[in-house]
Design an enzyme around this catalytic site. Structure first.
Site, mmCIF file in Angstrom:
data_model
loop_
_atom_site.group_PDB
_atom_site.id
_atom_site.type_symbol
_atom_site.label_atom_id
_atom_site.label_comp_id
_atom_site.label_asym_id
_atom_site.label_seq_id
_atom_site.Cartn_x
_atom_site.Cartn_y
_atom_site.Cartn_z
ATOM 1 N N ARG A 1 0.830 -1.205 0.000
ATOM 2 C CA ARG A 1 0.000 0.000 0.000
ATOM 3 C C ARG A 1 0.866 1.257 0.000
ATOM 4 N NH1 ARG A 1 -4.761 1.736 4.353
ATOM 5 N NH2 ARG A 1 -5.107 3.813 3.462
ATOM 6 N N TYR B 1 -14.486 10.037 -1.742
ATOM 7 C CA TYR B 1 -13.569 9.595 -2.798
ATOM 8 C C TYR B 1 -13.654 10.469 -4.045
ATOM 9 C CZ TYR B 1 -12.280 5.383 -0.254
ATOM 10 O OH TYR B 1 -11.791 4.519 0.686
ATOM 11 N N ASN C 1 -10.712 -4.474 -1.055
ATOM 12 C CA ASN C 1 -10.629 -3.457 -2.111
ATOM 13 C C ASN C 1 -9.702 -3.872 -3.244
ATOM 14 O OD1 ASN C 1 -12.346 -1.324 -1.242
ATOM 15 N ND2 ASN C 1 -10.893 -0.855 0.389
#
Length: 421
Positions: free
Chosen positions: A90, A244, A144
């Protein structure tokens, strides 16, 4: 009832377990299995999970195992919450896109594509093993990028449905602003995962009074500040976008911000280390307050409601889920995965009818759907050209020079997770 969590060593799990304990009348779990290959983390999380159950008087049994096949055997539902590559991957997803002036984020843009390429093959392998071991189990995906992962599962013929906590978080916030209970608030929620708009806020259910205009009149400043978007934009839209959408509506501003501060991945990794130290304390028997900063707020409530409805033990009639479009949004392909209100039962999710969608956001949905189609093709079949095509199609990238450079960076940073690279 048996429920299995794959990725059970996640620090998220204590949020989930807290919900299972509090809402045991809605979802009467007899056995909860936490599956994870990280033995040390799993033992810490499992220990806290047992203490949470004991504190709240839950009679269910909690099992921890690294054996996926044993863990999913006879499960009524399997919940996926995994992160391939961990926080280190990430961290890379959130940094190398910035080198090209593009947003670095774990679920959208180039970083989101990298996560999809790492994740889809692993999830499909897990799902196939679930099907071989237990073909009747529902697969609930919280991993995700939920839209792409859910689409991969559905295209492979699995009994799958996607779940995100954005809608339930907004429901709670709106209920607080309106001075009503969350159960009274029904959202007209439309879009794709992490690309959604609230086009109505209704009191009492799908046919209830739409109070969105009043909500925006009375509280648009508060909502805009929470979304970190300018109030005039909200007034112009006349709807509430998810947070988002800031990556799209304020892309360059976000890039400038991200270049001047530590990555979110670094913050989360630090929190995870602290949380695991807390979990090791044998006196801790509740989820710590720090977990709220980790993300995933109200995840447990959403998961309990969804699992209860799928398994016929109660839960909300209407829930926001990720499932096939099948004509709900006529401007998208039938097999696109959309995130909308649906009626959920043991047969799955049936999206509620959606009124006509403003071209202002219908166009963006169509663009991102096309990207997701190409992203899934790249995840399933691999190849530099497919990665390039997906990046070129993404509205946050679009230019061939960026797409070309990002393709090489993506492959270089993820080679160990890409069988074809």
């Amino acid at each position: 009832m048996k429920l299995t969590v794959v990725g059970g060593g996640s620090t998220y799990t204590s949020e989930l377990v807290d919900g299972f304990a509090r809402l045991r009348d809605t979802l009467p779990i007899e056995e909860l299995v936490l599956v994870d290959p990280a033995a040390e983390r799993l033992e810490l999380v499992g220990g806290l999970a047992r203490r949470i159950f004991a504190r709240q008087g839950h009679p269910g049994r909690i099992v921890t195992t690294a054996d996926l096949d044993a863990g999913v055997a006879d499960a009524d539902a399997v919940l996926l919450q995994l992160r391939v590559g961990g926080q280190a991957a990430r961290e890379r997803d959130e940094t190398w896109p910035l080198e090209c002036g593009c947003v670095g984020q774990e679920t959208t843009g180039a970083g989101g594509l990298a996560k999809a390429l790492r994740t889809v093959p692993v999830v499909l392998d897990i799902a196939e093993r679930v099907r071989r071991t237990n073909p009747d189990a529902w697969i609930i995906d919280f991993t995700n990028p939920v839209g792409i992962v859910t689409r991969a599962l559905l295209k492979a013929g699995h009994k799958a449905i996607g779940l995100c906590n954005v809608a339930i978080g907004l429901q709670r916030k709106f209920a607080n602003l309106l001075g009503v209970t969350p159960a009274e608030v029904h959202l007209d929620h439309v879009g794709l995962n992490h690309l959604t708009w609230e086009t109505g806020v209704r009191l009492g259910g799908p046919a209830g009074e739409n109070v969105l205009a009043k909500l925006l009149t009375d509280h648009s400043g508060t909502i805009a500040a929470d979304l970190r978007l300018p109030r005039p934009l909200l007034d112009c839209l006349g709807v509430v976008p998810s947070y988002y959408l800031r990556y799209f509506y304020a892309h360059d501003e976000v890039v400038r911000e991200l270049r001047t501060k530590p990555s979110r991945a670094a913050e989360v990794a630090s929190m995870e280390r602290e949380l695991l130290q807390m979990y090791a304390d044998p006196a801790l028997d509740e989820k710590p307050a720090l977990l709220a900063k980790r993300g995933g707020a109200y995840y447990s409530e959403a998961a309990v409601d969804l699992a209860a409805s799928l398994l016929g033990s109660g839960g909300s009639t209407y829930q926001v889920v990720n499932t096939y479009n099948h004509g709900t949004l006529p401007f998208l392909p039938a097999d696109a995965v959309i995130e909308v209100q649906a009626s959920v039962s043991g047969l799955g999710a049936a999206p509620l009818p959606v009124p006509s969608v403003d071209p202002l956001y219908a166009g963006l949905m169509a663009n991102v759907t096309a990207y997701e189609d190409l992203a899934l093709d790249a995840a399933l079949r691999g190849g530099r050209d497919r990665v390039f095509r997906a990046l070129l199609a993404h509205p946050l990238i679009g230019q061939y020079e960026y797409a070309d450079a990002l393709t090489d960076k993506l492959i270089a940073h993820n080679r160990e997770h890409l069988a074809w690279a």
